[in-house]
Design an enzyme around this catalytic site. Sequence first.
Site, PDB file in Angstrom:
ATOM      1  N   ILE A 154       0.834  -1.201   0.000  1.00 31.32           N
ATOM      2  CA  ILE A 154       0.000   0.000   0.000  1.00 31.32           C
ATOM      3  C   ILE A 154       0.867   1.248   0.000  1.00 31.32           C
ATOM      4  O   ILE A 154       0.605   2.194  -0.756  1.00 31.32           O
ATOM      5  CB  ILE A 154      -0.948  -0.016   1.210  1.00 31.32           C
ATOM      6  N   CYS A 232      -4.414   5.669   7.852  1.00 27.48           N
ATOM      7  CA  CYS A 232      -5.428   4.788   7.258  1.00 27.48           C
ATOM      8  C   CYS A 232      -5.001   3.332   7.388  1.00 27.48           C
ATOM      9  O   CYS A 232      -5.468   2.482   6.628  1.00 27.48           O
ATOM     10  CB  CYS A 232      -5.656   5.140   5.792  1.00 27.48           C
ATOM     11  N   ASP A 258      -8.586   7.362   9.757  1.00 27.90           N
ATOM     12  CA  ASP A 258      -9.589   6.393   9.328  1.00 27.90           C
ATOM     13  C   ASP A 258      -9.712   5.249  10.321  1.00 27.90           C
ATOM     14  O   ASP A 258     -10.633   4.446  10.234  1.00 27.90           O
ATOM     15  CB  ASP A 258      -9.214   5.841   7.940  1.00 27.90           C
ATOM     16  N   GLU A 263     -12.495   0.551  18.200  1.00 27.38           N
ATOM     17  CA  GLU A 263     -13.509   0.684  17.158  1.00 27.38           C
ATOM     18  C   GLU A 263     -14.680  -0.241  17.464  1.00 27.38           C
ATOM     19  O   GLU A 263     -14.485  -1.334  18.010  1.00 27.38           O
ATOM     20  CB  GLU A 263     -12.906   0.358  15.784  1.00 27.38           C
ATOM     21  N   HIS A 281     -13.234   3.881   9.295  1.00 32.87           N
ATOM     22  CA  HIS A 281     -12.502   2.729   8.762  1.00 32.87           C
ATOM     23  C   HIS A 281     -12.984   2.384   7.350  1.00 32.87           C
ATOM     24  O   HIS A 281     -13.429   1.272   7.068  1.00 32.87           O
ATOM     25  CB  HIS A 281     -12.643   1.517   9.678  1.00 32.87           C
ATOM     26  N   LEU A 282     -12.839   3.368   6.466  1.00 35.86           N
ATOM     27  CA  LEU A 282     -13.319   3.231   5.085  1.00 35.86           C
ATOM     28  C   LEU A 282     -12.222   2.851   4.106  1.00 35.86           C
ATOM     29  O   LEU A 282     -12.467   2.829   2.903  1.00 35.86           O
ATOM     30  CB  LEU A 282     -13.953   4.562   4.621  1.00 35.86           C
ATOM     31  N   GLY A 283     -11.017   2.554   4.598  1.00 39.02           N
ATOM     32  CA  GLY A 283      -9.890   2.327   3.697  1.00 39.02           C
ATOM     33  C   GLY A 283     -10.158   1.350   2.580  1.00 39.02           C
ATOM     34  O   GLY A 283      -9.723   1.548   1.445  1.00 39.02           O
TER      35      GLY A 283
END
Length: 528
Positions: A154, A232, A258, A263, A281-283
């Site tokens: 990544i 992220c 993120d 969580e 947490h939309l990664g």
Amino acid sequence: MAPRVLVSDKLSETAVQIFRDRGIAVDYLPELGKDKDALLAAIPAYDGLAIRSTTKVTPKLMAAATSLRVIGRAGIGVDNVDLPAATQRGIVVMNTPFGNAITTAEHAIAMMMALARQIPEANASTRAGKWEKNRFMGVELFNKTLGIVGCGNIGSIVADRALGLRMRVIAYDPFLSPERAIELGVEKVELDDIFRRSDFITLHTPLTEKTRNIIDARALGLCRKGVRIINCARGGLVAEDALHDALLSGHVAGAALDVFEVEPATTHKLFSLDTVVCTPHLGASTGEAQENVALQVAEQMSDYLLSGAVSNALNMPSISADEAPRLRPFIALAERLGSFAGQLTEEPVTGIILEYAGEVGEMNTRALTSAALAGILQPMLGSVNMVSAPVVARERGVKVDEVKQSQRGAYETYIRLTVKTASLERSVAGTVFSDGKARIIQIKGIDLEAEFGPHMLYITNEDRPGFIGALGTLLGNAGVNIATFNLGRKAQGDEAICLVSVDDMPPVAVLDAVNDLPHVRHVRPLAF
């Protein structure tokens, strides 16, 4: 009878159809992921369980899953699966480690842009009927320095996108080779250089004991005033209290998060700060990424249930059913030799040599090498498995060589692993005895014989009278019970190595006391 798979989280219809097309009976019941009692009642009937992040696969659930053979996670993280419990029960756990890399990298870039131009706050202000053009003075990304912590799959994509924005990119990654850095177009630097030089810092490293709170109060103090932080990757990489204080003081200009330590993060003191951009947490949350990982997990699970083929397994090597009984003890040996070297290596690894002598050289050494690589990389990178380890090593420019030769020396078959860094070479060798147990037989050319224990002390010392007594007395007085004690030396009075297996790992103060003993050069705790 056809294998049965339960899909207990939301998965695309195309992925569900893959199971059906392969002749597998599948029940799509995503509501069960939120109802642990209903899931517990249903699970005994299934051979496979396909999940995302909602379903919690606990030891209790696996105890009830009397027929379960494989768990497939559509995504990379398996925090919701008790991996040791699955391994103990012989359940294969698979993930899809590369299906959402682009999506996560793009989200990091989006968060960086939103942070630079204060887009969320400007949007809220404008929609509230205000026109505060002078309030939202942003900064350009052009010609700014982006510091990337973790330049793997990544992180390298983020670097590529940032270079396209004409940013200067510097990167810290213990496994990033100079050659790979040149190939990516980034400058390889030390971690403190990231803090001192960056205008923006983005994190792309797993959460391990070495990376937890990698950005803490000390790190933030090193940063230049006005730095902006993007995370992220994983909650826990940033010390949230320290970040909050640095934002309030104005030393940190902003943060885009993120992920969070806890969580779902429904309340958080960071939420009250205008300088913080938050997403839930939309990664990996794009249609393309979700589809990719869903299709991949369906194919992997089908292959395993129908033919025994294993792909992207976190707790099992990619080997055929015929090879498994013969290879299994040597895979354990290779992984432990790698872990031994990995726990002792703090510099970036540039090369690895695996020497297979005797009968083991005729086996599937590709699986053995993958196990050794996973063992080396896990102490630093965390979620590396036998399947992803060769890819991770290749991405970081680590040269891996296999050498096969006929039996030589006192042991009929053995594996010797040599790790190379810029400043040293370290080797460790081991074999499997007739009882099926793996043993170390040599370290740095010094012969000694020792079983692997859950908790061990690796001590290098000068071969002098009184050392053994002093060490035993110190550990005894500290309440540390010795399980096994093994010694080796180059020659009388020369360098020596001591491997001590203990019932529980001593606290740091005891390790410091061992290090201060006369004739001790170095002590390191090891866990297997």
